[in-house]
Design a protein around this motif. Structure first.
Motif, PDB file in Angstrom:
ATOM      1  N   LEU A 267     -48.287 -21.010  12.020  1.00  0.00           N
ATOM      2  CA  LEU A 267     -48.473 -20.121  10.879  1.00  0.00           C
ATOM      3  C   LEU A 267     -49.141 -18.814  11.311  1.00  0.00           C
ATOM      4  O   LEU A 267     -48.755 -17.721  10.863  1.00  0.00           O
ATOM      5  N   LEU A 268     -50.124 -18.924  12.204  1.00  0.00           N
ATOM      6  CA  LEU A 268     -50.796 -17.720  12.682  1.00  0.00           C
ATOM      7  C   LEU A 268     -49.858 -16.866  13.536  1.00  0.00           C
ATOM      8  O   LEU A 268     -49.864 -15.632  13.436  1.00  0.00           O
ATOM      9  N   LEU A 269     -49.045 -17.507  14.367  1.00  0.00           N
ATOM     10  CA  LEU A 269     -48.091 -16.746  15.169  1.00  0.00           C
ATOM     11  C   LEU A 269     -47.074 -16.046  14.273  1.00  0.00           C
ATOM     12  O   LEU A 269     -46.746 -14.870  14.480  1.00  0.00           O
ATOM     13  N   LYS A 270     -46.586 -16.759  13.261  1.00  0.00           N
ATOM     14  CA  LYS A 270     -45.619 -16.174  12.325  1.00  0.00           C
ATOM     15  C   LYS A 270     -46.231 -14.956  11.623  1.00  0.00           C
ATOM     16  O   LYS A 270     -45.605 -13.895  11.510  1.00  0.00           O
ATOM     17  N   ALA A 271     -47.468 -15.107  11.173  1.00  0.00           N
ATOM     18  CA  ALA A 271     -48.134 -14.003  10.480  1.00  0.00           C
ATOM     19  C   ALA A 271     -48.350 -12.828  11.424  1.00  0.00           C
ATOM     20  O   ALA A 271     -48.188 -11.660  11.039  1.00  0.00           O
ATOM     21  N   LEU A 272     -48.700 -13.109  12.668  1.00  0.00           N
ATOM     22  CA  LEU A 272     -48.935 -12.039  13.630  1.00  0.00           C
ATOM     23  C   LEU A 272     -47.652 -11.265  13.917  1.00  0.00           C
ATOM     24  O   LEU A 272     -47.655 -10.023  13.926  1.00  0.00           O
ATOM     25  N   VAL A 273     -46.550 -11.986  14.139  1.00  0.00           N
ATOM     26  CA  VAL A 273     -45.286 -11.311  14.432  1.00  0.00           C
ATOM     27  C   VAL A 273     -44.845 -10.466  13.240  1.00  0.00           C
ATOM     28  O   VAL A 273     -44.438  -9.304  13.392  1.00  0.00           O
ATOM     29  N   GLU A 274     -44.920 -11.033  12.045  1.00  0.00           N
ATOM     30  CA  GLU A 274     -44.492 -10.295  10.850  1.00  0.00           C
ATOM     31  C   GLU A 274     -45.349  -9.055  10.628  1.00  0.00           C
ATOM     32  O   GLU A 274     -44.832  -7.994  10.259  1.00  0.00           O
ATOM     33  N   ARG A 275     -46.668  -9.186  10.848  1.00  0.00           N
ATOM     34  CA  ARG A 275     -47.559  -8.043  10.652  1.00  0.00           C
ATOM     35  C   ARG A 275     -47.282  -6.962  11.698  1.00  0.00           C
ATOM     36  O   ARG A 275     -47.260  -5.761  11.387  1.00  0.00           O
ATOM     37  N   TYR A 276     -47.035  -7.374  12.938  1.00  0.00           N
ATOM     38  CA  TYR A 276     -46.773  -6.392  13.995  1.00  0.00           C
ATOM     39  C   TYR A 276     -45.439  -5.688  13.764  1.00  0.00           C
ATOM     40  O   TYR A 276     -45.325  -4.480  13.966  1.00  0.00           O
ATOM     41  N   ILE A 277     -44.419  -6.430  13.324  1.00  0.00           N
ATOM     42  CA  ILE A 277     -43.126  -5.801  13.016  1.00  0.00           C
ATOM     43  C   ILE A 277     -43.285  -4.774  11.902  1.00  0.00           C
ATOM     44  O   ILE A 277     -42.705  -3.685  11.954  1.00  0.00           O
ATOM     45  N   ALA A 278     -44.106  -5.103  10.910  1.00  0.00           N
ATOM     46  CA  ALA A 278     -44.279  -4.212   9.762  1.00  0.00           C
ATOM     47  C   ALA A 278     -45.090  -2.967  10.105  1.00  0.00           C
ATOM     48  O   ALA A 278     -44.752  -1.854   9.687  1.00  0.00           O
ATOM     49  N   ASP A 279     -46.184  -3.143  10.900  1.00  0.00           N
ATOM     50  CA  ASP A 279     -47.120  -2.041  11.123  1.00  0.00           C
ATOM     51  C   ASP A 279     -46.992  -1.372  12.484  1.00  0.00           C
ATOM     52  O   ASP A 279     -47.365  -0.203  12.642  1.00  0.00           O
ATOM     53  N   GLY A 280     -46.530  -2.099  13.459  1.00  0.00           N
ATOM     54  CA  GLY A 280     -46.433  -1.540  14.805  1.00  0.00           C
ATOM     55  C   GLY A 280     -47.765  -1.399  15.512  1.00  0.00           C
ATOM     56  O   GLY A 280     -47.858  -0.707  16.524  1.00  0.00           O
ATOM     57  N   GLN A 281     -48.808  -2.055  14.986  1.00  0.00           N
ATOM     58  CA  GLN A 281     -50.132  -1.990  15.589  1.00  0.00           C
ATOM     59  C   GLN A 281     -50.577  -3.388  16.031  1.00  0.00           C
ATOM     60  O   GLN A 281     -50.243  -4.382  15.382  1.00  0.00           O
ATOM     61  N   PRO A 282     -51.324  -3.473  17.148  1.00  0.00           N
ATOM     62  CA  PRO A 282     -51.861  -4.782  17.555  1.00  0.00           C
ATOM     63  C   PRO A 282     -52.655  -5.413  16.414  1.00  0.00           C
ATOM     64  O   PRO A 282     -53.349  -4.725  15.665  1.00  0.00           O
ATOM     65  N   VAL A 283     -52.523  -6.715  16.275  1.00  0.00           N
ATOM     66  CA  VAL A 283     -53.106  -7.425  15.134  1.00  0.00           C
ATOM     67  C   VAL A 283     -54.411  -8.098  15.556  1.00  0.00           C
ATOM     68  O   VAL A 283     -54.435  -8.898  16.502  1.00  0.00           O
ATOM     69  N   GLY A 284     -55.485  -7.763  14.846  1.00  0.00           N
ATOM     70  CA  GLY A 284     -56.789  -8.350  15.132  1.00  0.00           C
ATOM     71  C   GLY A 284     -57.041  -9.607  14.307  1.00  0.00           C
ATOM     72  O   GLY A 284     -56.276  -9.953  13.405  1.00  0.00           O
TER      73      GLY A 284
END
Length: 334
Positions: free
Chosen positions: A8-25
């Motif tokens: 779930l965390l990996l899925k959220a990280l990938v989706e957030r990075y695709i959307a924002d283009g910024q490293p996810v903290g």
């Protein structure tokens, strides 16, 4: 093997990075995942994901970004495609080459990346042929395929033919050889050439040679549309070396053809993620592709080429719909 929390965390990280283009903290990931976890727990999970090679930490940030391996796991096991995210595009029934060109433009327009289509191999069968005298010992051969493609070839002959001789030869060829593959025509000519008048035999041999040349030149033509779209993609515009490598790929069409040829041997939509293998040797690029058909027979491949950070669910829909539109347009035309 990842547990449900890590997935779930990996899925959220990938989706957030695709959307924002910024490293996810960790803090952003906690909000994005909806999990009630402490920052320390999230950091521990991210550390595990990094050890597995699924995410990486850029030098300039404390956040994480997906790796090619992380994208692959996301695409294969976590991606959900919501149908109906894009409108229903249309592709007019037209000459095959026009359909292929329009399809590349459609892929580019819908994706805002690069649309690529491998045109079908030219058929070796002809529907109609004509000879037109241009000048002394110089003729135009007009060959029409069953699909309606028109190929023009200028040929030079050893003797000067009259237009009536050219018409007679064309009529004979259209009456006796239409619907046969060029290989069959060539074989029959070997057996029949002695019984034919010399001018007809010579013109028929010239027509066979011209059609063979046209087929060879037209094999596996790659149609590319929208390369300039990459100029507005931050992943490339911020690093000219990345952009240069992308454009090199489009210039080296043979490599693109090998990529799409792999996709053409599979059913449905395929996703090739840059950096995960030698299939796509450029870490910054991904390709979403699918084969298309004519009357149930796979004849070519099309796809979208864009940054690894792309909305894969949307690209899958765009490629899938376009492959169906092309198949329908070409089959209808035929």
């Amino acid at each position: 093997m990842l547990d449900d929390r890590a997935k779930l965390l990996l899925k959220a990280l990938v989706e957030r990075y695709i959307a924002d283009g910024q490293p996810v903290g960790s803090r952003t990931l906690s909000r994005a995942s909806g999990l009630d976890l402490s920052p320390a727990t999230i950091r521990n999970v991210m550390s595990d994901l990094e050890e597995l090679g699924l995410i990486a930490s850029p030098h300039t940030s404390a956040g994480r970004i997906p790796t090619a391996r992380g994208y692959r796991l996301f695409v294969d096991t976590m991606l959900t495609v919501q149908r109906g995210q894009i409108g229903t595009p249309s592709l007019a029934h037209d000459q095959p080459q026009k359909v292929i060109s329009n399809a590349a433009n459609l892929l580019s327009s819908l994706s805002q990346f690069v649309g690529v289509v491998i045109a079908p191999k030219r058929t070796s069968v002809f529907r109609h042929i004509e000879f037109l005298r241009l000048s002394e010992r110089r003729l135009l051969v007009i060959i029409v395929s069953p699909e309606g493609d028109v190929q023009n070839r200028v040929i030079f002959t050893e003797v000067d033919y009259t237009q009536s001789q050219l018409v007679e030869a064309a009529n004979y060829l259209n009456s006796n050889y239409v619907g046969l593959a060029i290989e069959q025509v060539r074989e029959r000519l070997k057996n029949e050439v002695d019984s034919l008048r010399s001018e007809i035999a010579s013109l028929m041999n010239a027509a066979v040679a011209a059609n063979t040349e046209a087929m060879t030149e037209g094999q596996d033509e790659v149609i590319i549309s929208g390369e300039r779209n990459l100029l507005s993609v931050s992943d490339f515009s911020n690093d000219m070396s990345h952009l240069r490598r992308a454009f090199d790929l489009f210039e080296q069409k043979a490599q693109l053809m090998r990529l799409l040829d792999v996709a053409g041997r599979a059913e449905g939509v395929r996703i090739f993620i840059g950096g995960e293998s030698q299939v796509v040797p450029f870490e910054d690029l991904s390709i979403v592709s699918a084969p298309y058909e004519v009357d149930g027979q796979v004849v070519g491949t099309l796809g979208v080429v864009g940054p690894t950070r792309m909305a894969y669910d949307r690209m899958i829909q765009i490629v899938d719909i376009t492959s169906k539109l092309v198949s329908n347009a070409l089959s209808h035309h035929k």
